[in-house]
Design a protein around this motif. Structure first.
Motif, PDB file in Angstrom:
ATOM      1  N   THR A  47       0.193  34.664 -72.771  1.00 28.22           N
ATOM      2  CA  THR A  47       2.056  34.857 -72.813  1.00 28.22           C
ATOM      3  C   THR A  47       1.607  35.884 -74.644  1.00 28.22           C
ATOM      4  N   TYR A 239       2.640  31.082 -79.999  1.00 26.76           N
ATOM      5  CA  TYR A 239       3.776  31.280 -78.459  1.00 26.76           C
ATOM      6  C   TYR A 239       5.266  30.753 -78.496  1.00 26.76           C
ATOM      7  N   HIS A 242       7.190  33.465 -79.659  1.00 25.79           N
ATOM      8  CA  HIS A 242       7.338  34.890 -78.804  1.00 25.79           C
ATOM      9  C   HIS A 242       8.528  34.645 -77.630  1.00 25.79           C
ATOM     10  N   GLU A 243       8.718  32.869 -77.633  1.00 22.55           N
ATOM     11  CA  GLU A 243       9.749  32.626 -76.469  1.00 22.55           C
ATOM     12  C   GLU A 243      11.123  32.494 -76.664  1.00 22.55           C
ATOM     13  N   LEU A 267      12.468  30.078 -69.719  1.00 23.77           N
ATOM     14  CA  LEU A 267      12.333  30.612 -71.137  1.00 23.77           C
ATOM     15  C   LEU A 267      12.823  28.825 -71.919  1.00 23.77           C
ATOM     16  N   SER A 270      10.033  26.471 -71.016  1.00 23.87           N
ATOM     17  CA  SER A 270       8.466  27.286 -71.953  1.00 23.87           C
ATOM     18  C   SER A 270       8.736  26.279 -73.216  1.00 23.87           C
ATOM     19  N   LEU A 271       9.841  26.728 -73.977  1.00 24.93           N
ATOM     20  CA  LEU A 271       9.828  25.862 -75.241  1.00 24.93           C
ATOM     21  C   LEU A 271       9.589  24.281 -74.706  1.00 24.93           C
TER      22      LEU A 271
END
Length: 976
Positions: A47, A239, A242-243, A267, A270-271
């Motif tokens: 990612t 990461y 980025h997210e 998102l 994802s976090l």
């Protein structure tokens, strides 16, 4: 060596020697944790290193928009659309720049290399930072060195080990660190004073650290610490940045992507997954290190340390007890009170921790998600089986040690508590996995209970079969039983995960509500009148997903056999009376009789609504009769398993599975007899009234049904046994008037309400010859089940008669037929981007190819019209040329149908209808122009009339395409 209060040679079943403690106890859990971290780094670095998406039609995200994905729509609709268009998506993605997954793999390899360097150099950096000195610098007369050498000899350590002193630390403790083959025990300055004032305490501290070395704890702790620190710096933090940056830009309007705000929840997931991974690693690592501390205490006492050295008081603390219990989960060292309890009762070291199993379950689900980026494991089912192979040894070994250590004690290990905590971990991990689009909770979360049941069945069966196997008189037999136990646990866990990722997750996102579409798929198999079978059709739709996910899978079928044959084989060899096989067989016979009654009832019902003609009987009637017989076998087996488990006090799950297997085998025998003798049963005859004994007809019915329900019945019987045991236990507790305490769930093998009674006698080996009756019975049942399995495979590999075939698909297989187009997006901006992507990725190209084919056909007709007419006023056409043109037009219409549906429900109906009609007329045109007079067009006049009709129909089908394309173009350009 840990003392185990068991009357059998436990070491022959599970290793408990000191040199195995670090590898066999917590080593696999360290390995699982580090595998999760490593696999997660691949996806995270993928990612981070991927090019920033711009959501344009030339970007891979444009392919998703062209397929009809709506970030604000329901996740179920998006799943159905993407799966339905999987082939078109793959073709679309192959034509645009994609993310190179090898970047994440290479970056992960570099991360591992950095972690290895950190692991190698950390001991040296630690010595430089703390400025430690060799023991010789503080021991001029050599007394301390001699004392340490003696302790080292008592611990049996002969490889590279050095002692150093930290002059700056005044506490009376020590620490051990190092790398593989080179370890250092660093003594604090205060401990040197204790050497003369409290020799026993000094010996206990040093032997404790030496036990860490002997148990390989230093290797696990140092390697995991190095990998985790490098992972956080090089993968996790980039990461999360980025997210988090993408989420920030979208929420504050800095990104005009049409995926906002729908992508915000993805998102956020994802976090959340990254943060959960942080908490998981900290909790799991702290739990593992606490466990290793307890093993080191036991090792120190084994090497000669005095247990009195652990007589210390814990600090009182300043926080509340409830808060202290929570913060204790983050501590890497147990309390002094816990240490003393373990030293007083070594069986606590063999207990299965609830937190440990819960964390293993969460890790397992995260591992499945992380393995999807690994080549060869890019499917959910492949990653699921790999994860099951990882997790099963941890579950089996923990239960085996706990069962062996609790023999003859009041703390019997049932596996219920362990399985429930493992299943809860799987469920929580699935929630955190973040694969549910823009929905925080799946619409049907109760399907997650399937994971809980699978984990509990595996744990309970493993624990109870381990208790049986301990009665085997020979060491090789116990080891063989342990290996088979492990393989079955792998298969059961794998079957549960396989079911979830192939069927359960689709049902959880709401596919179970689309029964009408699934009904249409089923009814399309046999065009017939279905009004009389509405109840049966509902049952088929309900059973289809689960049965399909558990069939045609060799590991699952092997596990289904071993679940009841392995305990039965151990009983035949040892004669364990508490398994009560004879009573269980009687219950199985009763279940078989119930199944025969169900089969006769099905025949009675079907006879009353039997159609008059054979053609009608071969349609829906025969199909549902097959499913009714299947339901009778399945229902009777599950009821038998639940009833046996409810009334059993000991080994209730193996007994329930054995009874269900016997009932199932008898049910199949009855099915064969009734099908072979159909016509001789009078009011119970189904297909015919002519009395003949035809075994071939019985085999025709038996094969497909065995293929569909043979293995799933046993696995579902395990779940039914769990439910039945829980109901029976609750009823007994209520009848005795005792409060229901959850803690008693750990002792289902004991009679509830008799906690004050002496513990049951352990299962001990009986040195007597196996009885011929027992072995003969096992052989008969095993051969019968094996023959049924072979017959099912033979039937599935060969051609089946249409009236007896049973077609089952999982939701993942059938979603392609469940939707024709995606719902129209609610926001105009998304509709605009979808239309633009649909046109840019191939929609306009397909239209132009059809237009070119129509133009070629028109030009050929125009050229033919310029020919000189024949005497009858007609012209001669080049049949071969026009047949080729018709075929090209049909092929291009088929290609357009294989492309993404139009991103508008109303337009898609007209678009797909026109394309299907063009393809159909193109094939009719080829038939009209085919040479020969043996078809429906025998004369020239017939062919001329048919060709003219094809031209009219083709023109009528082509005309709406231009209008539809104009409407899509207006949507794409934002015009009104």
């Amino acid at each position: 060596m840990n003392a185990v209060n068991a009357p059998v040679d436990v070491a022959a079943f599970v290793p408990d020697r000191p040199r195995w403690r670090g590898i066999a106890d917590t080593g696999p859990r360290f390995a699982l944790l580090m595998t999760v971290v490593t696999a997660s780094s691949v996806s995270m670095l993928d990612t981070v290193l991927a090019p920033r998406p711009n959501d344009s039609p030339g970007d891979p995200l444009g392919c998703l928009l062209a397929a009809g994905l709506d970030p604000d729509g329901r996740n179920l609709d998006n799943v159905l659309i993407t799966v339905r268009s999987s082939a078109a998506l793959s073709k679309c993605m192959s034509g645009v720049p994609t993310v190179e997954h090898w970047k994440g793999m290479v970056a992960t390899l570099l991360l591992l290399a950095v972690a290895a360097a950190v692991y190698w150099w950390t001991p040296r950096l630690r010595e430089l930072r703390h400025r430690t000195v060799p023991v010789g610098d503080v021991d001029p007369d050599g007394t301390l060195a001699a004392e340490l050498a003696g302790l080292r000899a008592r611990a049996g350590i002969t490889y590279g080990l050095a002692f150093r002193v930290d002059p700056a630390r005044t506490t009376a403790g020590a620490v051990v660190y190092g790398r593989f083959g080179h370890y250092t025990v660093c003594l604090h300055a205060g401990l040197l004073v204790r050497c003369s004032t409290d020799p026993e305490g000094f010996h206990a501290v040093v032997l404790h650290e030496l036990a860490h070395v002997r148990n390989r704890d230093v290797d696990f702790a140092s390697a995991s610490t190095a990998l985790w620190r490098v992972f956080v710096v090089l993968a996790l933090l980039p990461y999360l940045y980025h997210e988090g940056r993408m989420l920030f830009e979208g929420l504050f309007g800095l990104n005009d992507s049409p995926f906002w705000p729908g992508v915000a929840s993805a998102l956020a997931y994802s976090l959340l997954a990254g943060l959960v991974l942080v908490g998981l690693v900290h909790l799991a690592r702290a739990d593992l290190l606490r466990r290793r501390e307890l093993h080191a205490d036991a090792g120190a006492v084994d090497y000669g340390a005095s247990p009195a050295a652990w007589e210390h008081r814990d600090p009182p603390g300043t926080v509340a007890a409830s808060v202290r219990r929570v913060t204790a989960l983050l501590r890497t060292h147990p309390t002094w009170a816990e240490r003393r309890r373990v030293l007083a009762d070594r069986t606590r070291l063999s207990g299965v921790g609830a937190l440990s199993m819960f964390l293993v379950g969460v890790s397992a689900t995260l591992l499945v998600n992380a393995l999807l980026v690994v080549p060869g494991l890019s499917t959910n089912t492949g990653a699921a089986w790999c994860t099951a192979a990882f997790v099963a040894p941890m579950l089996w070994f923990a239960l085996a040690r706990s069962v062996a250590a609790s023999q003859g004690t009041e703390r019997g290990e049932s596996g219920v508590r362990t399985g429930i905590w493992l299943g809860c971990g799987l469920v929580l991990g699935e929630f955190v996995r973040g694969r549910h689009g823009n929905e925080w909770l799946v619409p049907a979360p109760w399907f997650l209970l399937g994971l809980l049941l699978a984990a509990t069945v595996a744990a309970v069966w493993s624990a109870q079969c381990t208790r049986l196997a301990l009665a085997l008189p020979r060491r090789w037999a116990r080891r063989a039983a342990g290996l088979l136990n492990l393989l079955v646990v792998v298969a059961v866990l794998g079957a549960g995960l396989h079911w979830w990722y192939r069927s359960g997750q689709y049902l959880a996102v709401g596919l179970h509500n689309r029964t009408e579409v699934i009904r249409d798929q089923v009814t399309s198999v046999y065009p017939d009148t279905w009004q009389a079978y509405s109840l049966e059709l509902s049952a088929v739709v309900t059973l289809l997903p689960t049965l399909a996910a558990l069939t045609k899978n060799i590991p699952v079928e092997a596990a289904a056999l071993a679940l009841w044959l392995l305990p039965l084989g151990v009983w035949a060899y040892t004669g364990t009376p508490r398994l009560r096989v004879r009573r269980t067989l009687v219950a199985g016979l009763a279940g078989g009789a119930l199944c025969w009654a169900g089969l006769l009832a099905a025949g009675y019902v079907q006879h009353g609504r039997r159609p008059g003609s054979w053609a009608e009987r071969a349609g829906a009637y025969s199909f549902f009769h097959t499913w009714m017989m299947m339901g009778a076998v399945l229902a009777s087996s599950l009821l038998t398993a639940a009833a046996v488990a409810a009334v059993s006090r000991h080994f209730w799950l193996p007994r329930a599975l054995l009874a269900a297997a016997v009932a199932q085998l008898l049910g199949f025998a009855g099915l064969f007899v009734l099908s072979s003798a159909d016509g001789c049963l009078g009011r119970y005859s189904v297909m015919t009234d002519q009395c003949h004994w035809v075994p071939a007809v019985g085999l025709v019915y038996l094969g497909p049904i065995a293929q569909t329900v043979l293995a799933p019945t046993i696995l579902l019987a395990g779940c039914a046994g769990l439910v039945g045991a829980g109901v029976g236990w609750g009823v007994r507790r209520l009848r005795r008037g005792s409060p229901i305490r959850p803690a008693l769930a750990d002792h289902p093998d004991e009679t509830p309400g008799r906690a004050q009674m002496p513990p049951p006698h352990p299962v001990v080996p009986r040195p007597r010859r196996p009885r011929l009756f027992s072995l003969g019975m096992v052989l008969v049942l095993a051969v019968s089940a094996s023959l049924l399995t072979v017959a099912a495979h033979e039937t599935s590999s060969g051609a089946k008669p249409a009236r007896a075939s049973v077609s089952v698909d999982t939701p993942g297989d059938m979603v392609g037929d469940l939707v024709d187009s995606s719902p129209t997006a609610r926001r105009a901006k998304i509709r605009e981007w979808q239309a633009l992507a649909w046109l840019g990725h191939g929609g306009l190209t397909h239209y132009e190819r059809i237009a070119d084919a129509v133009k070629d056909f028109s030009d050929a007709l125009t050229a033919a019209g310029k020919q000189k007419p024949r005497d009858n006023g007609t012209i001669r056409l080049d049949n071969e040329k026009f047949s080729r043109l018709c075929g090209a037009l049909a092929t291009r219409a088929d290609d357009a149908l294989a492309y993404f549906p139009v991103p508008d429900e109303n337009l898609q109906k007209s678009w797909s209808g026109s394309l299907r009609e063009i393809a159909r007329q193109g094939r009719i045109c080829q038939d009209v122009l085919a040479p020969g007079d043996d078809g429906p067009y025998k004369t020239e006049a017939d062919r001329s009339r048919a060709f003219s009709q094809v031209l009219d129909e083709m023109l009528r089908a082509v005309r709406p395409l231009t209008t539809i394309l104009d409407k899509i173009t207006k949507v794409a350009t934002g015009s009104t």
